[in-house]
Design a protein around this motif. Structure first.
Motif, mmCIF file in Angstrom:
data_model
loop_
_atom_site.group_PDB
_atom_site.id
_atom_site.type_symbol
_atom_site.label_atom_id
_atom_site.label_comp_id
_atom_site.label_asym_id
_atom_site.label_seq_id
_atom_site.Cartn_x
_atom_site.Cartn_y
_atom_site.Cartn_z
ATOM 1 N N THR A 124 60.159 17.985 82.756
ATOM 2 C CA THR A 124 59.244 17.622 81.671
ATOM 3 C C THR A 124 59.051 16.108 81.599
ATOM 4 O O THR A 124 58.043 15.621 81.080
ATOM 5 N N GLN A 154 60.041 31.969 91.972
ATOM 6 C CA GLN A 154 58.933 31.532 91.114
ATOM 7 C C GLN A 154 57.594 32.018 91.675
ATOM 8 O O GLN A 154 56.723 32.472 90.931
ATOM 9 N N PRO A 199 61.701 30.926 81.477
ATOM 10 C CA PRO A 199 60.911 29.718 81.184
ATOM 11 C C PRO A 199 61.551 28.446 81.735
ATOM 12 O O PRO A 199 60.852 27.542 82.195
ATOM 13 N N GLY A 203 59.918 27.497 85.040
ATOM 14 C CA GLY A 203 59.168 26.353 84.517
ATOM 15 C C GLY A 203 59.474 25.077 85.284
ATOM 16 O O GLY A 203 58.564 24.323 85.651
ATOM 17 N N ARG A 206 58.022 25.331 88.914
ATOM 18 C CA ARG A 206 56.569 25.086 88.984
ATOM 19 C C ARG A 206 56.259 23.602 89.086
ATOM 20 O O ARG A 206 55.360 23.182 89.801
ATOM 21 N N ARG A 207 57.027 22.821 88.355
ATOM 22 C CA ARG A 207 56.716 21.391 88.260
ATOM 23 C C ARG A 207 57.219 20.587 89.454
ATOM 24 O O ARG A 207 56.808 19.442 89.653
#
Length: 482
Positions: A124, A154, A199, A203, A206-207
């Motif tokens: 993030t 993923q 998540p 999550g 993905r990033r």
């Protein structure tokens, strides 16, 4: 050329902070155009050893590296999402610190912001790097196989709409990119089977693709098949820069209780013959219930091998937390065990693992197969008997045993559930067999581990694969600023 500043944002916890600091040390020692600011997140439930570690390294660290503690956030959420919510809450603090860095850039002496290096659970923070218009690099603290699995799962979830929770307790097998042997579902991390964790797990995966590159704590010769798969252009460039190890171990003030305990351990090892002692240690989170402890004790007694056993007390039932040292270990052990074993074995609490593995008396390592522990054991040429507990440790054990032939088995698919009332108990006979196997002096596995030990050290020397990879990484970082 103006000096360049990298901002490191390691995932919370000393297990992520230590390798990040070791990488920072390697990078600034290689190129004096670099300086690094390490942002330290403090989350009390995750780690209390951070201050101790930073204090121990601060005296010897380069003036090109500095630590900034981020403000502590009052955390009321204790559920599965506590980690991602905590990291999200740190974004304004990271932005504030970096804004001050950028404001000081106007001075001719101040370095220019070159990019962020973020931990594998801190993706993030890519948002903050984007706000400053600089690239992000991921630091992946585990193996290339764990990265391959994370991206594979993923993709199954996102692109093929597969519900990975259905693989729990199944006989399914997977052909992971770069892996020769089919990987059974029983060695996948528990997060794959638990929707609540998706998540976080998916999550972050993905990033990864948004990053400029992925730094990974491994070396080409250990995981070449998997690393080569990542050169297909579908993922950011991979920089295998390991093994990244803190070979000084945990620092303690001279004269402290910990130092005296360590001295006692090392003096005991000094009195043992070469390669004669089996070392049992299960990491900062590893502990067992009373029944399992007694089976381990029985196995050690039956095997007849000298042993050094790091025995920790589990946190209270049903609570997630760190194990602690027993006030008196005999309460957990069979009656008379310590007296009977006084001549050949030693039961300790927390263990200075690096110092112990480096001692010539150690001949085998019964381990939970955390990635840092695997790299340490390979570095010192000590073969492992694999007994993984949780996280990606089952996958690590599979890779070491089945894929690479660098470990023997105790129980590869053992899975510890923090809240289980009736945990699986591995019998003393199985444990004894693993101990005998790992202590066999002329085994093929011992020879392979010794050979890999030499290779791991060469990887970091001038001209070695990881040395070259670090050089390539530094040049890529600096070239982005031109």
């Amino acid at each position: 050329m103006k000096k360049s500043e990298l901002v490191f944002v390691p995932s919370p916890g000393v297990g992520h902070l230590v390798p990040a600091v070791e990488i920072a040390k390697l990078m600034v020692n290689r190129d004096d155009r670099l300086s690094i600011t390490v942002l330290v997140m403090k989350h009390p439930p995750l780690d209390t050893k951070i201050n101790e570690y930073i204090k121990s390294v601060s005296a010897s660290i380069s003036d090109h590296i500095r630590f900034v503690y981020l403000p502590s956030e009052e955390q009321t959420n204790s559920g599965i999402n506590f980690l991602s919510l905590f990291i999200e809450s740190q974004k304004p603090h990271v932005k504030n610190v970096v804004s001050k860095l950028v404001q000081s850039e106007s001075s001719s002496e101040s370095p220019q912001l070159a990019g962020f290096v973020v931990g594998m659970f801190c993706t993030t923070m890519i948002d903050v790097a984007d706000e400053f218009g600089v690239p992000s690099y991921i630091f992946f603290a585990s193996s290339a196989v764990a990265l391959s699995l994370m991206l594979y799962m993923q993709a199954l979830n996102d692109e093929k709409n597969v519900d990975t929770t259905e693989f729990k307790d199944s006989d399914a097998e997977f052909m992971l990119p770069g892996i020769i042997n089919p990987v059974p579902a029983k060695v996948l991390p528990s997060v794959v089977f638990n929707k609540d964790w998706h998540p976080i797990y998916f999550g972050n995966a993905r990033r990864f693709k948004e990053a400029e590159g992925i730094m990974i704590n491994t070396f080409l010769e250990l995981e070449s098949h998997v690393i080569n798969v990542f050169s297909d252009g579908k993922t950011p460039p991979l920089y295998p820069i390991g093994p990244i190890l803190n070979l000084k171990g945990d620092g303690h003030d001279v004269g402290s209780a910990e130092t005296n305990k360590n001295k006692d351990i090392m003096e005991w090892l000094d009195g043992q013959p070469p390669s004669s002692v089996v070392f049992l240690c299960f990491g900062s989170m590893g502990s067992f219930g009373e029944e399992q402890v007694k089976e381990i004790a029985c196995a050690l007694e039956q095997s007849g091998y000298r042993f050094l056993w790091s025995l920790r007390q589990p946190p209270p039932k049903g609570k997630m937390g760190f194990p602690s040292d027993y006030a008196s270990p005999e309460e957990a052990l069979p009656i008379g065990f310590l007296d009977r074993m006084a001549e050949i074995g030693k039961v300790i609490g927390w263990a200075p693992q690096v110092a112990i593995l480096s001692h010539p008396a150690i001949g085998g390592f019964v381990s939970h197969c955390g990635w840092n522990s695997i790299l340490e054991s390979l570095w010192f040429g000590v073969p492992i008997a694999a007994w993984p507990l949780f996280s990606e440790q089952q996958l690590n054990a599979f890779e070491m045993m089945i894929e690479l032939g660098l470990a023997v088995e105790i129980k590869m698919d053992y899975r510890k559930d923090f809240r289980a009332e009736n945990e699986m108990v591995v019998s003393g006979d199985i444990i004894e067999k693993g101990i005998r196997s790992v202590m066999e002096q002329d085994s093929e596995i011992r020879k392979k581990v010794k050979a890999m030990s030499e290779v791991s050290k060469k990887a970091l020397l001038d001209g070695g694969s990881s040395h070259s990879s670090i050089g390539r990484l530094i040049e890529d970082v600096l070239n982005h600023m031109k």
